[in-house]
Structure formats: structure tokens, C-alpha cells
Motif scaffolding. Structure first.
Motif, short mmCIF file in Angstrom:
data_model
loop_
_atom_site.label_atom_id
_atom_site.label_comp_id
_atom_site.label_asym_id
_atom_site.label_seq_id
_atom_site.Cartn_x
_atom_site.Cartn_y
_atom_site.Cartn_z
N LYS A 28 -16.45 -3.50 -6.57
CA LYS A 28 -17.22 -4.67 -6.96
C LYS A 28 -18.13 -4.32 -8.14
O LYS A 28 -18.65 -3.21 -8.22
CB LYS A 28 -18.07 -5.12 -5.77
CG LYS A 28 -18.85 -6.37 -5.97
CD LYS A 28 -19.58 -6.73 -4.69
CE LYS A 28 -20.47 -7.93 -4.87
NZ LYS A 28 -21.24 -8.24 -3.67
N THR A 29 -18.28 -5.27 -9.06
CA THR A 29 -19.28 -5.18 -10.13
C THR A 29 -20.07 -6.48 -10.10
O THR A 29 -19.87 -7.32 -9.21
CB THR A 29 -18.61 -5.00 -11.51
OG1 THR A 29 -17.83 -6.15 -11.80
CG2 THR A 29 -17.75 -3.74 -11.56
N ASP A 30 -20.94 -6.70 -11.07
CA ASP A 30 -21.68 -7.96 -11.12
C ASP A 30 -20.77 -9.16 -11.34
O ASP A 30 -21.10 -10.27 -10.95
CB ASP A 30 -22.72 -7.92 -12.24
CG ASP A 30 -23.87 -6.97 -11.94
OD1 ASP A 30 -24.07 -6.63 -10.75
OD2 ASP A 30 -24.55 -6.56 -12.89
N ASP A 31 -19.61 -8.93 -11.95
CA ASP A 31 -18.72 -10.04 -12.29
C ASP A 31 -17.44 -10.14 -11.45
O ASP A 31 -16.86 -11.22 -11.36
CB ASP A 31 -18.31 -9.93 -13.77
CG ASP A 31 -19.49 -10.13 -14.70
OD1 ASP A 31 -20.17 -11.17 -14.57
OD2 ASP A 31 -19.74 -9.26 -15.55
N ARG A 33 -15.00 -8.87 -7.83
CA ARG A 33 -14.79 -8.23 -6.53
C ARG A 33 -13.28 -8.04 -6.39
O ARG A 33 -12.50 -8.96 -6.63
CB ARG A 33 -15.32 -9.10 -5.40
CG ARG A 33 -15.11 -8.45 -4.02
CD ARG A 33 -15.66 -9.27 -2.87
NE ARG A 33 -14.98 -10.56 -2.77
CZ ARG A 33 -15.57 -11.74 -2.86
NH1 ARG A 33 -16.88 -11.83 -3.05
NH2 ARG A 33 -14.88 -12.86 -2.76
N THR A 104 -9.00 2.90 -10.57
CA THR A 104 -9.82 1.93 -11.31
C THR A 104 -8.99 0.72 -11.74
O THR A 104 -7.77 0.78 -11.81
CB THR A 104 -10.47 2.57 -12.55
OG1 THR A 104 -9.45 3.11 -13.37
CG2 THR A 104 -11.46 3.65 -12.18
N ASP A 114 -14.84 -4.88 -18.35
CA ASP A 114 -15.48 -4.27 -17.19
C ASP A 114 -14.47 -3.31 -16.55
O ASP A 114 -13.27 -3.58 -16.54
CB ASP A 114 -15.85 -5.35 -16.17
CG ASP A 114 -16.99 -4.94 -15.25
OD1 ASP A 114 -17.38 -3.77 -15.27
OD2 ASP A 114 -17.49 -5.82 -14.53
N ILE A 116 -13.77 -1.41 -12.93
CA ILE A 116 -14.16 -1.46 -11.52
C ILE A 116 -13.55 -0.25 -10.81
O ILE A 116 -12.35 -0.01 -10.88
CB ILE A 116 -13.66 -2.76 -10.87
CG1 ILE A 116 -14.22 -3.95 -11.64
CG2 ILE A 116 -14.05 -2.82 -9.40
CD1 ILE A 116 -13.29 -5.10 -11.74
N SER A 117 -14.38 0.50 -10.11
CA SER A 117 -13.93 1.63 -9.32
C SER A 117 -13.56 1.12 -7.92
O SER A 117 -14.38 0.49 -7.25
CB SER A 117 -15.03 2.67 -9.23
OG SER A 117 -14.61 3.75 -8.43
#
Length: 122
Positions: A28-31, A33, A104, A114, A116-117
């Protein structure tokens, strides 16, 4: 008696194999999931990428690429424009499942990027 014990062991092993749970990865990041799963016994992999950004802008021109994974080695584009974009896919594993702890996903959209891991759950 010995055959009975061997038969019981074989049935137990087959039951355990048939009931194995999919291996799950999340990130998940700010933008975004992301949820991915692999079922080695069924040879199936699946993913769901969901836009969770707080922007009121429509998400468009989306491209994505899984990286550093033996199981998820796919890139794609979404032609859909939406404020609540959800991209999903499901396919057969091309080769035997490889046990990996993380990988990733690189996303591009609306002239943004972006990475994402994704980490194995449990």
C-alpha cells in the motif's frame, strides 16, 4: 494393520495438500492498495490493484509492471478512466511456484509514478 496405517497417512497427506491456502502478498502507498495471491496447488495467480488516492481527479493513462518476481512477471495498461479505479487479473502460473518474500509493482498514471513494495502475509 500396517496397510491401514499407510493408507491413513496417504489420505491425511492428500487432505492437507487439497486444503492448502493461497499465498498472499499485500502492499500500500498513499495512492494505491495492491493484493496478490498465488495458489501453487491450483497453479493460479491473481491480483487486484485499487486506487485509494485522495485526489478528486479522474485516474487515467494507467500502466503497471510487476518487478523482481518469478510468479508475477506481467505488465499492463488500463484504458479505463475513473475516480475509483480497480484493476484485476487472474491467470495460470506459467512455471512452478517460486517461494518469494517480496516483490514490487511500478505504477504510472496522470503523469505520476509510484513503486509499491508487496510483502508476503503471515
Amino acid at each position: 494393520m500396517r496397510r491401514w496405517i499407510v493408507g491413513l497417512m496417504i489420505i491425511s497427506l492428500l487432505g492437507m495438500i487439497g486444503c492448502s491456502k493461497p499465498i498472499e502478498y499485500t502492499g500500500k502507498t498513499d495512492d494505491w492498495r495492491v493484493e496478490c495471491s498465488v495458489s501453487p496447488t491450483d497453479h493460479v495467480k491473481a491480483y487486484v490493484i485499487t486506487y485509494i488516492g485522495k485526489d478528486s481527479l479522474t485516474v487515467k493513462n494507467v500502466s503497471y509492471s510487476f518487478m523482481h518476481s518469478e510468479n508475477f512477471n506481467y505488465s499492463g495498461n488500463s484504458e479505463t478512466s475513473s475516480k475509483n479505479l480497480k484493476i484485476s487479473g487472474k491467470s495460470t502460473l506459467e512455471k512452478p511456484y517460486v517461494d518469494e518474500d517480496s516483490f514490487t509493482l511500478h505504477m504510472k498514471w496522470n503523469d505520476k509514478e509510484d513503486t509499491i513494495s508487496l510483502v508476503k502475509k503471515g
